[in-house]
Scaffold this motif. Structure first.
Motif, PDB file in Angstrom:
ATOM      1  N   PRO A  74       0.845  -1.198  -0.048  1.00 26.31           N
ATOM      2  CA  PRO A  74      -0.075   0.010  -0.067  1.00 26.31           C
ATOM      3  C   PRO A  74       0.898   1.290   0.098  1.00 26.31           C
ATOM      4  O   PRO A  74       0.200   2.357  -0.227  1.00 26.31           O
ATOM      5  CB  PRO A  74      -0.886  -0.090   1.125  1.00 26.31           C
ATOM      6  CG  PRO A  74      -0.274  -1.199   2.105  1.00 26.31           C
ATOM      7  CD  PRO A  74       0.604  -2.087   1.373  1.00 26.31           C
ATOM      8  N   GLN A  75       1.885   1.131   0.335  1.00 27.82           N
ATOM      9  CA  GLN A  75       3.070   2.412   0.145  1.00 27.82           C
ATOM     10  C   GLN A  75       3.510   2.676  -1.024  1.00 27.82           C
ATOM     11  O   GLN A  75       3.994   3.782  -1.357  1.00 27.82           O
ATOM     12  CB  GLN A  75       4.098   2.146   1.154  1.00 27.82           C
ATOM     13  CG  GLN A  75       3.817   1.788   2.612  1.00 27.82           C
ATOM     14  CD  GLN A  75       2.941   2.949   3.287  1.00 27.82           C
ATOM     15  OE1 GLN A  75       3.117   4.097   3.241  1.00 27.82           O
ATOM     16  NE2 GLN A  75       2.109   2.471   3.889  1.00 27.82           N
ATOM     17  N   LYS A  76       3.168   1.919  -2.192  1.00 24.38           N
ATOM     18  CA  LYS A  76       3.768   2.224  -3.512  1.00 24.38           C
ATOM     19  C   LYS A  76       2.620   2.578  -4.378  1.00 24.38           C
ATOM     20  O   LYS A  76       1.251   2.562  -4.137  1.00 24.38           O
ATOM     21  CB  LYS A  76       4.168   0.785  -4.235  1.00 24.38           C
ATOM     22  CG  LYS A  76       5.297   0.241  -3.411  1.00 24.38           C
ATOM     23  CD  LYS A  76       5.891  -0.967  -4.323  1.00 24.38           C
ATOM     24  CE  LYS A  76       7.266  -1.250  -4.017  1.00 24.38           C
ATOM     25  NZ  LYS A  76       7.676  -2.683  -4.745  1.00 24.38           N
ATOM     26  N   ALA A  77       2.867   3.755  -5.103  1.00 26.32           N
ATOM     27  CA  ALA A  77       1.977   4.095  -6.207  1.00 26.32           C
ATOM     28  C   ALA A  77       1.380   3.160  -6.984  1.00 26.32           C
ATOM     29  O   ALA A  77      -0.023   3.344  -7.281  1.00 26.32           O
ATOM     30  CB  ALA A  77       2.615   5.252  -7.088  1.00 26.32           C
ATOM     31  N   SER A  78       1.985   1.949  -7.213  1.00 31.56           N
ATOM     32  CA  SER A  78       1.494   1.143  -8.080  1.00 31.56           C
ATOM     33  C   SER A  78       0.255   0.532  -7.182  1.00 31.56           C
ATOM     34  O   SER A  78      -0.451  -0.671  -7.791  1.00 31.56           O
ATOM     35  CB  SER A  78       2.522   0.056  -8.561  1.00 31.56           C
ATOM     36  OG  SER A  78       3.098  -0.515  -7.680  1.00 31.56           O
ATOM     37  N   HIS A  79       0.084   0.873  -6.154  1.00 28.52           N
ATOM     38  CA  HIS A  79      -1.212   0.306  -5.078  1.00 28.52           C
ATOM     39  C   HIS A  79      -2.150   1.309  -4.877  1.00 28.52           C
ATOM     40  O   HIS A  79      -3.184   1.194  -5.179  1.00 28.52           O
ATOM     41  CB  HIS A  79      -0.428  -0.265  -3.625  1.00 28.52           C
ATOM     42  CG  HIS A  79      -1.892  -0.872  -2.987  1.00 28.52           C
ATOM     43  ND1 HIS A  79      -2.289  -2.049  -3.059  1.00 28.52           N
ATOM     44  CD2 HIS A  79      -2.537  -0.208  -1.941  1.00 28.52           C
ATOM     45  CE1 HIS A  79      -3.182  -2.324  -2.184  1.00 28.52           C
ATOM     46  NE2 HIS A  79      -3.429  -1.155  -1.416  1.00 28.52           N
TER      47      HIS A  79
END
Length: 136
Positions: free
Chosen positions: A27-32
């Motif tokens: 959830p910390q990644k932009a891809s999430h």
């Protein structure tokens, strides 16, 4: 990028189903969080990721060829710029893609040109959240 700034709102209005290439479980990644944001705004989202994993209720497919055509029309990519040629190869071999969206920081002029020559509308180096907030 062959899509003009003035066309981005129309794309977002007309394409309510998106396949996210590289949807992460982190959830910390932009891809999430970008796909999660768009889903929260009413878009239907599925993911493409080669490893089996669960992501906040998103349906994840191992490859673009498994993605239903309705979702394949708009492909949002979270891969490194160096990986874009192989993503475009897959897109061209599978077919059905109308919009290729490369997220903020992602571009590959040669691969983008190949996609454009195949009739695909290309947006590069743009964030869906930023563009959504501009128009909605």
């Amino acid at each position: 990028m062959n899509v003009k700034d003035s066309e981005i709102k129309d794309i977002l209005v007309n394409y309510k189903k998106i396949a996210v290439y590289g949807l992460s479980h982190d959830p910390q990644k932009a891809s999430h969080y970008v796909p999660a944001y768009m889903r929260g705004q009413g878009w239907e989202i599925v993911g493409i990721y080669p490893k089996v994993h669960e992501v906040s209720g998103f349906t994840i497919y191992k490859s673009l060829s498994e993605v239903p055509l309705a979702f394949r029309k708009f492909v949002d990519v979270f891969r490194s710029s160096e990986s874009i040629p192989e993503v475009v190869d897959e897109i061209l071999s599978v077919g059905g893609v109308e919009i290729l969206w490369l997220q903020l920081g992602i571009s590959h002029p040669g691969a983008e040109t190949r996609a454009e020559k195949a009739g695909i509308r290309v947006v590069s180096n743009r964030c869906l959240i930023i563009e959504h907030k501009k128009y909605f």
